[in-house]
Design a protein around this motif. Structure first.
Motif, mmCIF file in Angstrom:
data_model
loop_
_atom_site.group_PDB
_atom_site.id
_atom_site.type_symbol
_atom_site.label_atom_id
_atom_site.label_comp_id
_atom_site.label_asym_id
_atom_site.label_seq_id
_atom_site.Cartn_x
_atom_site.Cartn_y
_atom_site.Cartn_z
ATOM 1 N N ILE A 125 18.597 10.643 -9.333
ATOM 2 C CA ILE A 125 17.549 10.285 -8.298
ATOM 3 C C ILE A 125 16.338 10.364 -8.124
ATOM 4 N N ARG A 126 15.043 9.443 -8.097
ATOM 5 C CA ARG A 126 14.289 9.230 -8.496
ATOM 6 C C ARG A 126 13.409 8.881 -7.213
ATOM 7 N N MET A 127 12.146 9.858 -6.667
ATOM 8 C CA MET A 127 11.137 9.813 -5.764
ATOM 9 C C MET A 127 10.041 9.130 -6.222
ATOM 10 N N CYS A 128 9.696 8.173 -5.592
ATOM 11 C CA CYS A 128 9.146 6.799 -5.438
ATOM 12 C C CYS A 128 7.612 6.692 -4.593
ATOM 13 N N LEU A 129 6.641 7.010 -4.635
ATOM 14 C CA LEU A 129 5.975 6.907 -3.543
ATOM 15 C C LEU A 129 4.634 5.421 -4.000
ATOM 16 N N TYR A 130 4.945 4.737 -3.216
ATOM 17 C CA TYR A 130 3.556 3.334 -3.361
ATOM 18 C C TYR A 130 2.534 3.381 -2.389
ATOM 19 N N SER A 131 1.331 3.551 -3.190
ATOM 20 C CA SER A 131 0.508 4.053 -2.193
ATOM 21 C C SER A 131 -0.241 3.306 -2.510
ATOM 22 N N LEU A 132 -0.815 2.906 -0.719
ATOM 23 C CA LEU A 132 -1.521 1.380 -0.516
ATOM 24 C C LEU A 132 -3.269 1.866 -1.372
ATOM 25 N N PRO A 133 -3.352 2.959 -0.574
ATOM 26 C CA PRO A 133 -4.972 3.279 -1.086
ATOM 27 C C PRO A 133 -5.408 3.154 -2.698
ATOM 28 N N ASN A 134 -4.374 4.076 -3.543
ATOM 29 C CA ASN A 134 -5.216 3.580 -5.312
ATOM 30 C C ASN A 134 -4.214 2.310 -5.422
ATOM 31 N N ILE A 135 -3.269 1.737 -4.893
ATOM 32 C CA ILE A 135 -3.345 0.280 -5.609
ATOM 33 C C ILE A 135 -4.269 -0.848 -4.937
ATOM 34 N N ILE A 136 -5.179 -0.257 -3.972
ATOM 35 C CA ILE A 136 -6.363 -1.057 -3.897
ATOM 36 C C ILE A 136 -7.824 -0.492 -4.321
ATOM 37 N N LYS A 137 -7.976 0.484 -5.325
ATOM 38 C CA LYS A 137 -8.525 1.219 -6.164
ATOM 39 C C LYS A 137 -8.731 0.577 -7.232
ATOM 40 N N GLY A 138 -7.556 -0.080 -7.617
ATOM 41 C CA GLY A 138 -7.450 -0.861 -8.937
ATOM 42 C C GLY A 138 -7.267 0.927 -10.263
#
Length: 204
Positions: A125-138
């Motif tokens: 099992i792998r737990m993953c977070l896709y963070s919108l703010p981090n993505i927008i930061k580039g």
């Protein structure tokens, strides 16, 4: 397609959404053999308090993937705070602090999913977070926050999670525990138990 062109805040939201989707797809394309098993699916389970009582737990998991022999429990986050799984062994106690609730939530999802699929081993099992703010930061390093081999992995911390979560739930159900309304009313805006405190959404 829209009948009228978007303007103002709607246009900004559209741009942000496009960035999020494009970068998420680009990231996922790197995962060889990615299979999406579930999207926005409700999962329910039971947590044993070890005193004869059991508590129903559940939630809507954003996404479940399979990559090779591993199962990825994916949770999308739009909060402004940076969240990751890179806590040291001595910091695991902070798993139950409010600023780490994203990790706790994903851990609960992973726990329920394994309960429904007992053939899956802890180390799969792998737990993953896709963070919108981090993505927008580039920031390419923090575009996607995914645990690889830090202290808080499902396999390493499952026993700690069970013990700590059980203590927390026992406090909730204790007859000796007195609950008070939060002094920070902003935290009540999205609370499902708002009316229990005689607070109303129109007050915020």
């Amino acid at each position: 397609q829209y009948d009228e062109p978007l303007e103002g805040k709607d246009k900004l939201n559209e741009t942000i959404l496009k960035i999020f989707v494009e970068k998420t797809i680009n990231y996922d394309k790197q995962l060889e053999g990615l299979q999406i098993l579930a999207l926005e699916e409700c999962f329910n389970g039971v947590f044993d308090l070890n005193d004869g009582r059991k508590v129903n737990i559940g939630g809507i998991i954003d996404r479940v993937d399979k990559v090779g022999d591993f199962y990825r429990i994916v949770d999308y986050k739009t909060c402004n705070k940076d969240v990751d799984f890179k806590l040291t062994e001595s910091e695991k106690k902070y798993l139950f602090k409010s600023d780490q609730k994203a990790i706790l939530q994903t851990f609960i999802y992973a726990y329920i999913y394994q309960q429904k699929n007992p053939q899956i081993k802890d180390n799969q099992i792998r737990m993953c977070l896709y963070s919108l703010p981090n993505i927008i930061k580039g920031d390419d390093v923090n575009i996607i926050t995914e645990e690889k081999d830090p202290a808080i992995t499902f396999e390493k911390s499952k026993s700690f999670f069970e013990e700590s979560f059980r203590k927390l739930l026992l406090q909730f159900f204790s007859k000796d525990n007195h609950f008070e309304s939060s002094k920070d009313e902003n935290s009540c805006k999205y609370c499902n138990f708002l009316t229990f405190c005689n607070r109303k959404k129109k007050d915020f």
